[in-house]
Design a protein around this motif. Sequence first.
Motif, mmCIF file in Angstrom:
data_model
loop_
_atom_site.group_PDB
_atom_site.id
_atom_site.type_symbol
_atom_site.label_atom_id
_atom_site.label_comp_id
_atom_site.label_asym_id
_atom_site.label_seq_id
_atom_site.Cartn_x
_atom_site.Cartn_y
_atom_site.Cartn_z
ATOM 1 N N GLY A 160 0.798 -1.219 0.000
ATOM 2 C CA GLY A 160 0.000 0.000 0.000
ATOM 3 C C GLY A 160 0.835 1.276 0.000
ATOM 4 N N LEU A 161 2.084 1.170 0.500
ATOM 5 C CA LEU A 161 2.927 2.372 0.605
ATOM 6 C C LEU A 161 3.830 2.565 -0.604
ATOM 7 C CD1 LEU A 161 4.054 2.169 4.352
ATOM 8 C CD2 LEU A 161 2.239 3.577 3.363
ATOM 9 N N PRO A 165 1.068 2.191 -5.232
ATOM 10 C CA PRO A 165 1.066 3.549 -5.789
ATOM 11 C C PRO A 165 1.974 3.683 -7.016
ATOM 12 C CG PRO A 165 1.516 3.593 -3.408
ATOM 13 C CD PRO A 165 1.407 2.167 -3.796
ATOM 14 N N ILE A 347 7.691 8.012 -6.010
ATOM 15 C CA ILE A 347 6.684 7.098 -6.550
ATOM 16 C C ILE A 347 6.589 7.270 -8.067
ATOM 17 C CG2 ILE A 347 4.188 6.622 -6.574
ATOM 18 C CD1 ILE A 347 4.219 7.172 -3.532
ATOM 19 N N MET B 1 -4.164 9.075 0.534
ATOM 20 C CA MET B 1 -3.424 7.997 -0.116
ATOM 21 C C MET B 1 -1.917 8.194 0.067
ATOM 22 S SD MET B 1 -5.492 5.745 -1.399
ATOM 23 C CE MET B 1 -6.594 5.961 0.000
ATOM 24 N N ALA B 2 -1.176 7.131 -0.210
ATOM 25 C CA ALA B 2 0.267 7.148 0.031
ATOM 26 C C ALA B 2 0.969 8.148 -0.876
ATOM 27 C CB ALA B 2 0.834 5.744 -0.206
ATOM 28 N N GLY B 3 2.027 8.752 -0.378
ATOM 29 C CA GLY B 3 2.809 9.697 -1.167
ATOM 30 C C GLY B 3 4.293 9.427 -0.993
ATOM 31 N N VAL B 14 0.703 8.167 7.183
ATOM 32 C CA VAL B 14 0.362 8.457 5.784
ATOM 33 C C VAL B 14 -0.468 9.732 5.677
ATOM 34 C CG1 VAL B 14 -0.737 7.581 3.676
ATOM 35 C CG2 VAL B 14 0.413 5.980 5.234
#
Lengths: 386, 108
Positions: A160-161, A165, A347, B1-3, B14
Amino acid sequence: MKTFKAYERANGDIGIRNHLLIIPTVICSNQVCNRIVQMVPEAVAITHQHGCSQIGADKDRTFEVLAGTGKNPNVGAVIIISLGCEVVDPIALAEEIRKTGKPVEVFDIQSVGGSVKAIQYGVELAKRLKADLDRQERVDVPLSKLKVGVKCGGSDATSGLASNPALGVAADRLIDDGGTIVIGETTEIIGAEHVLAERCVTPEIKDKLYYIVDRFEKEVDRMGADMRGGNPSPGNIAGGLSTIEEKSLGCISKCGTSPIRGVIEYAEEIPETGLYFMDSPGNDIECVSGMAAGGAHIVCFTTGRGTPTGAAVIPVIKITGNGKMFAHMEDNMDVDVSQILSGTASIDASGDVIWKEIQEVAEGKLTKAEILGHQEFSINRIGPSL
Amino acid sequence: MAGDIQAGADALVVDSKDHVATALRDLNQGETAAIRRGEDLIEVKLLDAVAFGHKIAVADIPSGTEVRKYGEVIGRSTVAIEAGRHVHVHNIEGIRGRGDQAVKEAQA
């Protein structure tokens, strides 16, 4: 217009692989199919446990998955092997796959005269079809024809981290170039469906998304058990995921940020261009098989715990955000994006690495799962065996 | 949401609404973890050992609270959880997909 090298099909589809596929209509034909693949190792057989003692929508689903896998554009030619008395109709299956214009041969073991004669006949057919496929060459085709499934399995907190993404960025890149993304795993949006629902392009699509989640959750109620332990699985829990909601909220980022243009049934043909949701279980092999039957060319698969998963007719690209697992299971992993967690890669940049890998695999680079011969295939059932 | 994640933290929050941080390395009981929350780096003393990827309470969480990560509800606390505790299946439960509770409600 961006292009890449792929196989052009009679109906205008493009294939990124050129498989000869052997389909047993029923479990009774599995051994004949396996023996043929031993003699013609370049062929792929999708042996399975079904095809008889099935009725109604459950029978239809088995037919649709077999037909869809045969129609997948990565398949260049098909041999269907029937026993001769099962409920999946081999002639109807052949006719459905022939709509694509690819060569399809069909025969049954009872008419040919038993296993030995069926193996011999099948080997002769396979060698002839394979020789024809080997003469085909890749040509320039539009990148916008590419359809990619996004999936996660063996998740942990890194999914999820980091990996999901990053995969979401790659999904956005493909859609920006006119391509198609499909996400599935209805069970694994439970607790996060409100986030995806806001991105559905019409109220009808939004309602359908809520409907399929509710339908799955009612099945869980009917079973009378807590999902936890089954999903999240023992491995997910060991990896730090405590509830299905937490897992789901980590899952959904893998499809990027595009609007959702439709909710389709399991194994239904994936429409062209944009993002679609396929109603499917979270089970890795059933979900990936449903995407392949829907016409996906590739599945990108994120994992934190590590999994060898491949698929019969499509490459599966394995991506992880867990650097320790990558080093430990490198023979199963294609892309490492764990630098996101150490703060040494963004990301976006990691998503570009995945996007580059997708394009290379589309042009023929083998995934780790392909090199290792992983050809998993499984059909989702919705009824009891009779 | 994740960054994106900035280097130099032991754990990550998060979203500013979250009750929990995710450990970015194995953390020992008794150590003080530097936890990234937006632009801030906060310090939390660990009351439990917390493995890589597992969650730490960054504030006291009363029993029965809807617990947040990613700014969204991930479950409900089943006991009071102090800041610095390991947050996992022993002290939070899922709210969704609870066929076990559907059975209990049907029997009640």
